[in-house]
Design a protein around this motif. Structure first.
Motif, mmCIF file in Angstrom:
data_model
loop_
_atom_site.group_PDB
_atom_site.id
_atom_site.type_symbol
_atom_site.label_atom_id
_atom_site.label_comp_id
_atom_site.label_asym_id
_atom_site.label_seq_id
_atom_site.Cartn_x
_atom_site.Cartn_y
_atom_site.Cartn_z
ATOM 1 N N TYR A 90 -5.072 -9.932 1.251
ATOM 2 C CA TYR A 90 -4.154 -8.785 1.673
ATOM 3 C C TYR A 90 -4.254 -7.629 0.258
ATOM 4 O O TYR A 90 -3.806 -6.489 0.411
ATOM 5 N N SER B 51 0.663 -1.214 -0.124
ATOM 6 C CA SER B 51 0.065 0.172 -0.067
ATOM 7 C C SER B 51 0.785 1.390 -0.032
ATOM 8 O O SER B 51 0.244 2.510 0.167
ATOM 9 N N ALA C 286 -6.679 -6.161 -0.886
ATOM 10 C CA ALA C 286 -7.692 -5.257 -0.510
ATOM 11 C C ALA C 286 -7.631 -4.209 0.628
ATOM 12 O O ALA C 286 -8.463 -3.944 0.795
ATOM 13 N N ILE C 287 -6.293 -4.437 0.989
ATOM 14 C CA ILE C 287 -6.092 -3.601 2.270
ATOM 15 C C ILE C 287 -6.283 -2.001 1.995
ATOM 16 O O ILE C 287 -6.311 -1.752 0.637
ATOM 17 N N THR C 288 -6.648 -1.428 3.121
ATOM 18 C CA THR C 288 -6.691 0.065 2.887
ATOM 19 C C THR C 288 -5.671 0.797 2.118
ATOM 20 O O THR C 288 -4.320 0.767 2.559
ATOM 21 N N GLY C 289 -5.953 1.315 1.027
ATOM 22 C CA GLY C 289 -4.787 1.954 0.329
ATOM 23 C C GLY C 289 -3.793 1.270 -0.614
ATOM 24 O O GLY C 289 -2.934 1.511 -1.034
ATOM 25 N N SER C 290 -4.368 0.006 -0.814
ATOM 26 C CA SER C 290 -3.722 -1.201 -1.539
ATOM 27 C C SER C 290 -3.350 -0.531 -2.801
ATOM 28 O O SER C 290 -4.129 0.042 -3.513
ATOM 29 N N GLN C 291 -2.015 -0.843 -3.239
ATOM 30 C CA GLN C 291 -1.885 -0.372 -4.665
ATOM 31 C C GLN C 291 -1.754 -1.176 -5.936
ATOM 32 O O GLN C 291 -1.560 -0.920 -6.851
ATOM 33 N N THR D 13 4.071 -1.178 2.868
ATOM 34 C CA THR D 13 3.248 -0.234 3.498
ATOM 35 C C THR D 13 3.818 1.109 4.180
ATOM 36 O O THR D 13 4.879 0.669 4.701
#
Lengths: 220, 220
Positions: free
Chosen positions: B119, B93, B121-126, B166
């Motif tokens: 993982y 991310s 789709a974690i917040t802020g995934s790039q 991250t």
């Protein structure tokens, strides 16, 4: 025309040169440095023979016997410690790895352990077992994760990677571990452990307000 | 008594020996292999000058400028890729690392990325950013974590450690990364990436029942 003296001189010169070259070759050829990569998961197998001097044939448990795997390699590297084991581990719940660490402690090896303060109490955590055995354990201070997963054996051998010392990591996840004696890689980890050991000394953090200081100083 | 001929012969023999020794020394002395360890967290600083050819003095942002840190070292190692970048990462991310990977792709470097399916789709995934840029990304299959955090640059340089890509890992946690060109360490990771890339090929997993197969074969 070559005289006997000239031929003799030539033979002596060549012999001396060969001698010198052999000496130089031995000096310059670097000793083979251990560099090994272990991948996980590994299959479940009996590791009793690694802890005891008995042959694996004598064990009556139902697990597979005589299996050499990434996990048995890891155990052997840890148990190779003869003077010290410095362990800095995010999560530690694997019973065989705990058994290995306790065995080293009983043998007189100086064992020091740093663990993450939040992951010290995970299900099956072995930190209580280590402490009961008399091993010195320090919990990380601060509000962030102590996410390292490394061990330094005898200030000589570095074991590091993505693998936490848990059963799901060893037998389930896709993980890696590097085992190396390369001084350029080992020395920085010795220094890092030294710094973290001092930083997480409970004597430095008396009052409750000190229990959660700014995290370990960021590196420029 | 030494004749001129004998002395001449001696000089020739010594000269030849020296020549031979120098040749051997050059052959046997190993080229200095890159071995570097980076520790985190690092302080927040501007990295604009790493992505552009401009001096860091020209940037007007409020972050510190001209700081060389573990993170700038990591960025430079990634951006040193000229032909390929194989990335196998549990959580991704970090926007600057994403920018570096996209920049390599635009330069024509072959970029392949494997990520953990949970993982992704974690917040802020790039991962979405990479896919939109046209980079080929494969999600791990199976019910366990793809917990690796490694990259191989140009099939030559290995970047691996505890650090997920991250912001909290880079700027918060205590983490490590090894950067090495040591072939004994790099080659197994090239092979591991090759295996994982094939294993996680979506074409191999058609039906819904195939989406969750037994995990990657355990290593004996």
């Amino acid at each position: 025309m070559w005289t006997v003296k000239e031929v003799g001189l030539g033979v002596v010169a060549v012999s001396l040169s060969v001698e010198l070259i052999v000496l130089l070759v031995r000096r310059l050829r670097p000793r083979r440095t251990l560099n090994e990569v272990l991948f996980f998961p590994t299959e479940t197998a009996c590791v009793e023979h690694i802890f005891t001097s008995r042959s694996s044939d004598t064990c009556l448990c139902l697990l597979a016997h005589g299996v050499e795997s990434s996990f048995t390699r890891l155990l052997r590297h840890i148990l190779s410690a003869s003077s010290s084991l410095d362990l800095c581990i995010f999560a530690f719940s694997h019973m065989d790895l705990s058994r290995a660490v306790c065995m080293l402690h009983r043998r007189g090896v100086t064992v020091r352990v740093i663990v993450d303060k939040d992951y010290v109490a995970i299900t099956g955590s072995q930190i209580g077992v280590l402490r009961k055995a008399g091993i010195c354990v320090r919990r990380s201070v601060g509000s962030v994760f102590m996410h390292h997963k490394f061990a330094v054996v005898d200030r000589r051998l570095l074991i590091t990677g993505s693998l936490n010392w848990t059963l799901s990591a060893v037998q389930g996840n896709m993980e890696n571990i590097l085992v190396t004696e390369e001084p350029d890689l080992v020395k920085p980890f010795i220094k890092e452990f030294h710094n973290l050991w001092a930083h997480n000394d409970p004597a430095r953090h008396h009052s409750s307000s000190d229990q959660n200081p700014a995290h370990f100083t960021a590196r420029a």
